[in-house]
Scaffold this active site. Sequence first.
Site, mmCIF file in Angstrom:
data_model
loop_
_atom_site.group_PDB
_atom_site.id
_atom_site.type_symbol
_atom_site.label_atom_id
_atom_site.label_comp_id
_atom_site.label_asym_id
_atom_site.label_seq_id
_atom_site.Cartn_x
_atom_site.Cartn_y
_atom_site.Cartn_z
ATOM 1 N N GLY A 10 0.904 -1.248 0.121
ATOM 2 C CA GLY A 10 -0.013 0.030 -0.048
ATOM 3 C C GLY A 10 0.846 1.191 -0.011
ATOM 4 N N GLY A 13 -0.669 4.866 -0.724
ATOM 5 C CA GLY A 13 -1.731 5.275 -0.126
ATOM 6 C C GLY A 13 -1.631 6.406 0.689
ATOM 7 N N ARG A 37 -0.267 -2.431 -5.890
ATOM 8 C CA ARG A 37 -1.088 -3.150 -6.809
ATOM 9 C C ARG A 37 -0.965 -2.554 -8.221
ATOM 10 N NH1 ARG A 37 -6.590 -3.815 -7.299
ATOM 11 N NH2 ARG A 37 -6.700 -2.093 -6.182
ATOM 12 N N TYR A 141 -14.841 -2.983 7.925
ATOM 13 C CA TYR A 141 -13.711 -2.572 8.163
ATOM 14 C C TYR A 141 -13.458 -2.802 9.764
ATOM 15 C CZ TYR A 141 -10.036 1.041 8.418
ATOM 16 O OH TYR A 141 -8.984 2.041 8.326
ATOM 17 N N LYS A 145 -10.609 -5.314 11.334
ATOM 18 C CA LYS A 145 -9.590 -4.789 12.313
ATOM 19 C C LYS A 145 -9.477 -5.429 13.696
ATOM 20 C CE LYS A 145 -7.710 -1.419 9.736
ATOM 21 N NZ LYS A 145 -6.505 -1.820 9.098
HETATM 22 N N1 SER Z 1 -9.781 6.821 8.201
HETATM 23 C C1 SER Z 1 -10.444 5.704 8.430
HETATM 24 C C2 SER Z 1 -11.654 5.406 7.855
HETATM 25 O O1 SER Z 1 -12.398 6.544 8.274
HETATM 26 C C3 SER Z 1 -10.163 5.280 10.058
HETATM 27 O O2 SER Z 1 -9.322 4.095 10.190
HETATM 28 O O3 SER Z 1 -11.997 4.669 7.373
#
Ligand code: SER
Length: 315
Positions: A10, A13, A37, A141, A145
């Site tokens: 990444g 990013g 990628r 997400y 995590k």
């Molecule tokens: N910046 C991220 C999000 O808002 C938080 O981990 O998805």
Amino acid sequence: MTKNSILVTGAFGLVGSELVPALQKKYGQDKVIALARKTMADDFIGILDKGDVTDFARLEELIKQYQINTIYHLAGILSVGGEKNPQLAWDINMGGLKNVLDLAVKYKLKVFWPSSIAAFGPTTPTQNTPQHTVLEPSTMYGVNKVAGELLGQYYHLKYDVDFRSLRYPGLNAYKADPGDGTTEYAIHIFYAAIKDGHYVCPLKPNTRLPMMYMDDAINGSIQLMEAPAEKLTVRTSYNFSAISFTPAELVAAIQKIQPDFTVDYQPNHTQAIADSWPKTIDDGVARQDWGWQEKFDLEKMTKALYEGVKEKIKA
Ligand code: SER
């Protein structure tokens, strides 16, 4: 190619774009391999290669080719992107991490992986959220995590993998374009202020979220990776915090630089995500274990972002 290289996934990013130059500066340009990628910055200086983190064989090839001993595994899908495509988020966020951890066992790699405030959820205490608390996130997400934190700790306990992690708050930076996250409004707002003098904010004015300027996040991440292993008492992921602010407070800070800047508040689907996250974080364990200390407050961050975004738009 020298031994003991660092692989950054990444690499282009929001975090990678600033972590790669910082690692190059600290360890030498020939020690850092930036992996992407597809997105590759034209002006990149250093070692750059292509690969997908879900491709185990490709990752293994790179680890052997460059004699990697450390991975900063940053490639991932954020909160808003994860809600758009939960399957893709699972495949990339979990598949990528599982590959990295399995390769870490085989090649004795040290691993950095970012967790997030998204690991918390609606049942977590929202003020001064403690290190050890309820983790019942309501986004894909966040699920990724929590699972990733536990998987990292499991590989540490079972296979002695040197897994280290931080629960990143909203990270604010200007070098790379912001990703598909909830906290990223705090970056978009600068582009809108400078280009249009006006911003339509997707969150309510009083939505307080934990945030940090990117320089602090980069320093903290490298500092954690440099810390002696015996100092580390957390092998899931450290609470990691600097400032917490609301859109209204950020607007006021921008108006100190640009008094005629105006905002409309039109909360959208990201409001529910923001509402499920803490407002402030207690990161006392990180401060105690390895000396974490931020440098940027809201005013300093606002000034740095404003100037950075302005320069970028000019260029
Ligand atoms: N910046 C991220 C999000 O808002 C938080 O981990 O998805």
